[in-house]
Design a protein around this motif. Sequence first.
Motif, PDB file in Angstrom:
ATOM      1  N   CYS A  39       0.808  -1.224   0.000  1.00 18.48           N
ATOM      2  CA  CYS A  39       0.000   0.000   0.000  1.00 18.48           C
ATOM      3  C   CYS A  39       0.839   1.271   0.000  1.00 18.48           C
ATOM      4  CB  CYS A  39      -0.965   0.011   1.187  1.00 18.48           C
ATOM      5  SG  CYS A  39      -0.148   0.242   2.778  1.00 18.48           S
ATOM      6  N   LYS A  40       2.202   1.100   0.050  1.00 18.11           N
ATOM      7  CA  LYS A  40       3.147   2.230  -0.018  1.00 18.11           C
ATOM      8  C   LYS A  40       3.024   3.210   1.166  1.00 18.11           C
ATOM      9  CE  LYS A  40       4.268   0.985  -4.332  1.00 18.11           C
ATOM     10  NZ  LYS A  40       4.979  -0.286  -4.292  1.00 18.11           N
ATOM     11  N   ALA A  41       2.269   2.812   2.204  1.00 17.52           N
ATOM     12  CA  ALA A  41       2.183   3.676   3.378  1.00 17.52           C
ATOM     13  C   ALA A  41       3.556   3.742   4.043  1.00 17.52           C
ATOM     14  CB  ALA A  41       1.157   3.122   4.361  1.00 17.52           C
ATOM     15  N   GLY A  42       4.008   4.948   4.378  1.00 13.73           N
ATOM     16  CA  GLY A  42       5.281   5.101   5.059  1.00 13.73           C
ATOM     17  C   GLY A  42       5.194   4.494   6.453  1.00 13.73           C
ATOM     18  N   LEU A  43       6.226   3.764   6.851  1.00 16.47           N
ATOM     19  CA  LEU A  43       6.186   3.144   8.174  1.00 16.47           C
ATOM     20  C   LEU A  43       6.651   4.157   9.216  1.00 16.47           C
ATOM     21  CD1 LEU A  43       7.571  -0.421   7.354  1.00 16.47           C
ATOM     22  CD2 LEU A  43       5.214   0.394   7.364  1.00 16.47           C
ATOM     23  N   ARG A  44       5.998   4.119  10.381  1.00 13.74           N
ATOM     24  CA  ARG A  44       6.376   5.018  11.467  1.00 13.74           C
ATOM     25  C   ARG A  44       7.411   4.331  12.344  1.00 13.74           C
ATOM     26  NH1 ARG A  44       2.296   8.855  11.813  1.00 13.74           N
ATOM     27  NH2 ARG A  44       3.824   9.956  13.090  1.00 13.74           N
ATOM     28  N   TRP A  45       8.005   5.105  13.251  1.00 14.14           N
ATOM     29  CA  TRP A  45       9.072   4.541  14.080  1.00 14.14           C
ATOM     30  C   TRP A  45       8.588   3.335  14.880  1.00 14.14           C
ATOM     31  CZ3 TRP A  45       8.187   4.516  19.321  1.00 14.14           C
ATOM     32  CH2 TRP A  45       7.195   5.402  19.784  1.00 14.14           C
ATOM     33  N   TYR A  46       7.293   3.361  15.295  1.00 10.18           N
ATOM     34  CA  TYR A  46       6.792   2.249  16.112  1.00 10.18           C
ATOM     35  C   TYR A  46       6.465   1.015  15.280  1.00 10.18           C
ATOM     36  CZ  TYR A  46       2.601   4.883  14.829  1.00 10.18           C
ATOM     37  OH  TYR A  46       1.657   5.581  14.145  1.00 10.18           O
ATOM     38  N   ASP A  47       6.536   1.140  13.958  1.00  9.68           N
ATOM     39  CA  ASP A  47       6.357  -0.044  13.106  1.00  9.68           C
ATOM     40  C   ASP A  47       7.676  -0.757  12.860  1.00  9.68           C
ATOM     41  OD1 ASP A  47       3.644   0.505  12.693  1.00  9.68           O
ATOM     42  OD2 ASP A  47       4.141   1.919  11.098  1.00  9.68           O
ATOM     43  N   LEU A  48       8.773  -0.117  13.303  1.00 10.50           N
ATOM     44  CA  LEU A  48      10.090  -0.584  12.875  1.00 10.50           C
ATOM     45  C   LEU A  48      10.841  -1.364  13.949  1.00 10.50           C
ATOM     46  CD1 LEU A  48      11.163   2.572  10.881  1.00 10.50           C
ATOM     47  CD2 LEU A  48      10.483   0.369   9.964  1.00 10.50           C
ATOM     48  N   PRO A  50      12.235  -4.402  15.359  1.00 11.96           N
ATOM     49  CA  PRO A  50      12.403  -5.730  14.807  1.00 11.96           C
ATOM     50  C   PRO A  50      11.670  -6.757  15.675  1.00 11.96           C
ATOM     51  CG  PRO A  50      14.532  -4.682  15.194  1.00 11.96           C
ATOM     52  CD  PRO A  50      13.494  -3.802  15.790  1.00 11.96           C
ATOM     53  N   VAL A  51      11.193  -7.810  15.099  1.00 15.89           N
ATOM     54  CA  VAL A  51      10.495  -8.921  15.758  1.00 15.89           C
ATOM     55  C   VAL A  51       9.233  -8.459  16.473  1.00 15.89           C
ATOM     56  CG1 VAL A  51      10.657 -10.822  17.426  1.00 15.89           C
ATOM     57  CG2 VAL A  51      12.623 -10.283  15.991  1.00 15.89           C
ATOM     58  N   PHE A  52       9.351  -7.472  17.381  1.00 18.55           N
ATOM     59  CA  PHE A  52       8.204  -7.080  18.207  1.00 18.55           C
ATOM     60  C   PHE A  52       7.067  -6.504  17.365  1.00 18.55           C
ATOM     61  CE2 PHE A  52      11.950  -6.830  20.952  1.00 18.55           C
ATOM     62  CZ  PHE A  52      11.577  -7.788  21.879  1.00 18.55           C
ATOM     63  N   SER A  53       7.398  -5.609  16.412  1.00 19.48           N
ATOM     64  CA  SER A  53       6.359  -5.035  15.561  1.00 19.48           C
ATOM     65  C   SER A  53       5.661  -6.138  14.770  1.00 19.48           C
ATOM     66  CB  SER A  53       6.962  -4.023  14.586  1.00 19.48           C
ATOM     67  OG  SER A  53       7.478  -2.923  15.291  1.00 19.48           O
ATOM     68  N   TYR A  54       6.479  -7.077  14.284  1.00 16.84           N
ATOM     69  CA  TYR A  54       5.918  -8.170  13.484  1.00 16.84           C
ATOM     70  C   TYR A  54       4.931  -8.990  14.310  1.00 16.84           C
ATOM     71  CZ  TYR A  54       5.731 -11.993  10.138  1.00 16.84           C
ATOM     72  OH  TYR A  54       5.299 -12.922   9.227  1.00 16.84           O
ATOM     73  N   LEU A  55       5.327  -9.318  15.545  1.00 21.26           N
ATOM     74  CA  LEU A  55       4.470 -10.153  16.396  1.00 21.26           C
ATOM     75  C   LEU A  55       3.225  -9.375  16.827  1.00 21.26           C
ATOM     76  CD1 LEU A  55       7.141 -11.987  18.583  1.00 21.26           C
ATOM     77  CD2 LEU A  55       5.915 -12.841  16.576  1.00 21.26           C
ATOM     78  N   LEU A  56       3.404  -8.085  17.183  1.00 18.04           N
ATOM     79  CA  LEU A  56       2.273  -7.264  17.625  1.00 18.04           C
ATOM     80  C   LEU A  56       1.220  -7.128  16.530  1.00 18.04           C
ATOM     81  CD1 LEU A  56       3.693  -4.240  19.647  1.00 18.04           C
ATOM     82  CD2 LEU A  56       1.967  -5.909  20.370  1.00 18.04           C
ATOM     83  N   LEU A  57       1.680  -6.941  15.288  1.00 10.56           N
ATOM     84  CA  LEU A  57       0.759  -6.743  14.171  1.00 10.56           C
ATOM     85  C   LEU A  57       0.359  -8.080  13.538  1.00 10.56           C
ATOM     86  CD1 LEU A  57       2.702  -3.740  12.616  1.00 10.56           C
ATOM     87  CD2 LEU A  57       0.530  -3.607  13.833  1.00 10.56           C
ATOM     88  N   LYS A  58       0.797  -9.159  14.172  1.00 15.49           N
ATOM     89  CA  LYS A  58       0.504 -10.521  13.706  1.00 15.49           C
ATOM     90  C   LYS A  58       0.870 -10.701  12.233  1.00 15.49           C
ATOM     91  CE  LYS A  58      -3.080 -11.396  17.124  1.00 15.49           C
ATOM     92  NZ  LYS A  58      -3.384 -10.016  17.603  1.00 15.49           N
ATOM     93  N   GLY A  59       2.024 -10.119  11.860  1.00 16.82           N
ATOM     94  CA  GLY A  59       2.534 -10.338  10.504  1.00 16.82           C
ATOM     95  C   GLY A  59       1.740  -9.638   9.420  1.00 16.82           C
ATOM     96  N   ARG A  60       0.989  -8.574   9.798  1.00 15.31           N
ATOM     97  CA  ARG A  60       0.226  -7.847   8.774  1.00 15.31           C
ATOM     98  C   ARG A  60       0.599  -6.368   8.791  1.00 15.31           C
ATOM     99  NH1 ARG A  60      -3.912 -10.682   6.552  1.00 15.31           N
ATOM    100  NH2 ARG A  60      -4.217 -12.723   7.482  1.00 15.31           N
TER     101      ARG A  60
END
Length: 302
Positions: A39-48, A50-60
């Motif tokens: 979707c080309k949305a710019g990622l914010r610092w809290y999306d970056l 490692p590992v934790f963002s992925y798990l919190l967002l359940k890989g989406r």
Amino acid sequence: MWESAGFITGIILGSFAKALADRSLGKNSFWGRSYCPSCKAGLRWYDLFPVFSYLLLKGRCRYCHRKIGIEYLVVEVVMGVLIAFLFTQTFVNFKFEIFNFYSILNFKFLIFIFELILKIFFITVLTALFITDIKKMLIPDRIVIPAIWIGLTSLFALTAYKIGYLYYYLSSNLLGRYLLPPNEYFGRHALIISQPLLYGIGTGFGIAAFFYIIILLTRGKGMGGGDVKLGAFMGLMLGFPNGILALILSFLTGAVFSVMLIIAGKKHFGQVIPFGPFLVAGSLIALFWGNRIIDWYLQIGR
Ligand SMILES: [Zn+2]
């Protein structure tokens, strides 16, 4: 405690290595913000994180909810484990006294930190090249050439610092002053200090020349110019004999893996698989266990 510090350092660098690999394959700039590929949305610092963002967002993706590839998580965790292992291996005999104010500026401590950073740099570059070679059978110049220059400059600086320190130490010592030139003591020891650099350059050239000859003989089937540059980099960083050990291990793991693929019916004989990942695997084994493997081997030969 060192394991956790290493793991956290590793997952951050893993996310960096993944971005480096993706951006060099996509011919994108190394600078600028990360964004979601769908979707080309710019990622914010809290999306970056490692590992934790992925798990919190359940890989989406937070914005379009499209699935993020599991490879992000895999790369971060693998590098977390690698750096955690490097830290435990490096800090196994570490003494906490080193953390007082006087010793933090001390020669041995600085050398220790510098060599650790060089190893972390080596692992990060290897990880990025592993990804690019597996995904697109490509070892991008944009990663491997700057890596060679950074490695070479760092080894030069480290050597110059060690020799400079020897000179300073001798000249500030009453007896040591007599060991400075014209006495041959200083020159002899400066040469010994330069050995890792000289061996590194020699091994790097040796491996690169060897690959180049293979390419000429096989007319570029199975190995490419990227392997030549990666060979030069691993030789430079591992030196002698570990660089040669890494090369042998790469051929061994490559052969075993190819046979397994053929037996499993995934590939047929003569089909090309990228060689870079095996160079990376061989380099990592040589980095972590090279000295032990060589000791073991030499005792068998006796
Ligand atoms: Zn998105």
